[in-house]
Design a protein around this motif. Structure first.
Motif, short mmCIF file in Angstrom:
data_model
loop_
_atom_site.label_atom_id
_atom_site.label_comp_id
_atom_site.label_asym_id
_atom_site.label_seq_id
_atom_site.Cartn_x
_atom_site.Cartn_y
_atom_site.Cartn_z
N GLY A 26 9.72 43.94 19.68
CA GLY A 26 10.03 42.52 19.79
C GLY A 26 10.89 41.91 18.70
N ALA A 27 11.17 42.65 17.63
CA ALA A 27 12.05 42.11 16.58
C ALA A 27 13.46 41.95 17.15
N THR A 28 14.23 41.06 16.54
CA THR A 28 15.60 40.78 16.98
C THR A 28 16.58 41.69 16.25
N ALA A 29 17.48 42.29 17.01
CA ALA A 29 18.52 43.13 16.41
C ALA A 29 19.50 42.26 15.63
N PRO A 30 19.82 42.60 14.38
CA PRO A 30 20.74 41.77 13.60
C PRO A 30 22.20 41.96 13.96
N THR A 31 22.54 43.09 14.58
CA THR A 31 23.93 43.38 14.93
C THR A 31 24.00 44.03 16.31
N ALA A 32 25.21 44.02 16.86
CA ALA A 32 25.42 44.68 18.15
C ALA A 32 25.16 46.19 18.03
N GLU A 33 25.57 46.79 16.94
CA GLU A 33 25.34 48.23 16.78
C GLU A 33 23.85 48.55 16.73
N ARG A 34 23.09 47.75 16.04
CA ARG A 34 21.64 48.00 16.00
C ARG A 34 21.03 47.88 17.38
N LEU A 35 21.49 46.90 18.17
CA LEU A 35 20.98 46.78 19.53
C LEU A 35 21.38 48.00 20.35
N MET A 36 22.63 48.44 20.22
CA MET A 36 23.07 49.61 20.96
C MET A 36 22.25 50.84 20.59
N ARG A 37 21.99 51.03 19.29
CA ARG A 37 21.17 52.16 18.86
C ARG A 37 19.76 52.08 19.44
N SER A 38 19.21 50.87 19.45
CA SER A 38 17.84 50.70 19.99
C SER A 38 17.83 50.95 21.49
N ARG A 39 18.91 50.62 22.17
CA ARG A 39 18.98 50.89 23.61
C ARG A 39 19.09 52.40 23.87
N PHE A 40 19.87 53.12 23.04
CA PHE A 40 19.90 54.58 23.16
C PHE A 40 18.49 55.14 22.98
N SER A 41 17.80 54.69 21.94
CA SER A 41 16.44 55.16 21.69
C SER A 41 15.51 54.84 22.87
N ALA A 42 15.73 53.68 23.49
CA ALA A 42 14.92 53.32 24.66
C ALA A 42 15.17 54.28 25.82
N PHE A 43 16.43 54.70 26.00
CA PHE A 43 16.71 55.71 27.02
C PHE A 43 16.00 57.02 26.64
N ALA A 44 16.10 57.40 25.37
CA ALA A 44 15.50 58.66 24.92
C ALA A 44 13.98 58.65 25.06
N LEU A 45 13.37 57.49 24.88
CA LEU A 45 11.90 57.38 24.92
C LEU A 45 11.37 56.92 26.26
N GLY A 46 12.24 56.61 27.20
CA GLY A 46 11.81 56.18 28.52
C GLY A 46 11.22 54.78 28.53
N LEU A 47 11.96 53.81 28.01
CA LEU A 47 11.49 52.42 27.92
C LEU A 47 12.38 51.50 28.77
N PRO A 48 12.29 51.58 30.10
CA PRO A 48 13.18 50.75 30.93
C PRO A 48 12.95 49.25 30.76
#
Length: 128
Positions: A26-48
């Motif tokens: 639930g924390a807010t991503a400070p940058t677009a790159e951090r959000l993109m990295r967290s979205r990659f991790s969500a794909f890797a961890l199965g977090l739709p």
């Protein structure tokens, strides 16, 4: 299973609990790159659910079903443009590696992000 002490799937070099874990909780991503990295991790961890939550409502699909056989294994950030803490728009170009039991591949994309009301959202991307 990934723990807070595990290496983050986005390969930032930081533990999951200091990198993408807080964003997934639930924390807010400070940058677009951090959000993109967290979205990659969500794909890797199965977090739709996280992927849908961070997708801009204008372009977000109704539902998202991840392929359980596809494992995302590596992320390289190739370039960023804007997307900083004081920007309202940014792009991140990346290459991501995946594999399944029968094949392997890469996805190369330049993703567009917007920041609204202090939160970054994925809008869309151009696959290259």
């Amino acid at each position: 299973m990934v723990t807070d002490e595990s290496r983050c799937p986005c390969l930032s070099g930081n533990p999951y609990g200091e990198c993408c874990g807080p964003l997934h909780r639930g924390a807010t991503a400070p940058t677009a790159e951090r959000l993109m990295r967290s979205r990659f991790s969500a794909f890797a961890l199965g977090l739709p659910e996280y992927l849908l939550l961070t997708w801009h409502p204008r372009t977000r699909p109704e539902a998202l079903e991840l392929d359980a056989d596809q494992r995302w294994t590596r992320l390289d950030v190739l370039a960023t443009e804007s997307g900083g803490p004081f920007d309202s728009r940014g792009t991140v170009a990346f290459r991501a590696w995946w594999r399944s039991d029968v094949e392997r591949g890469t996805l190369e994309e330049t993703s567009v992000f917007v920041r609204e009301d202090g939160r970054w959202y994925y809008v869309d991307g151009v696959v290259g």
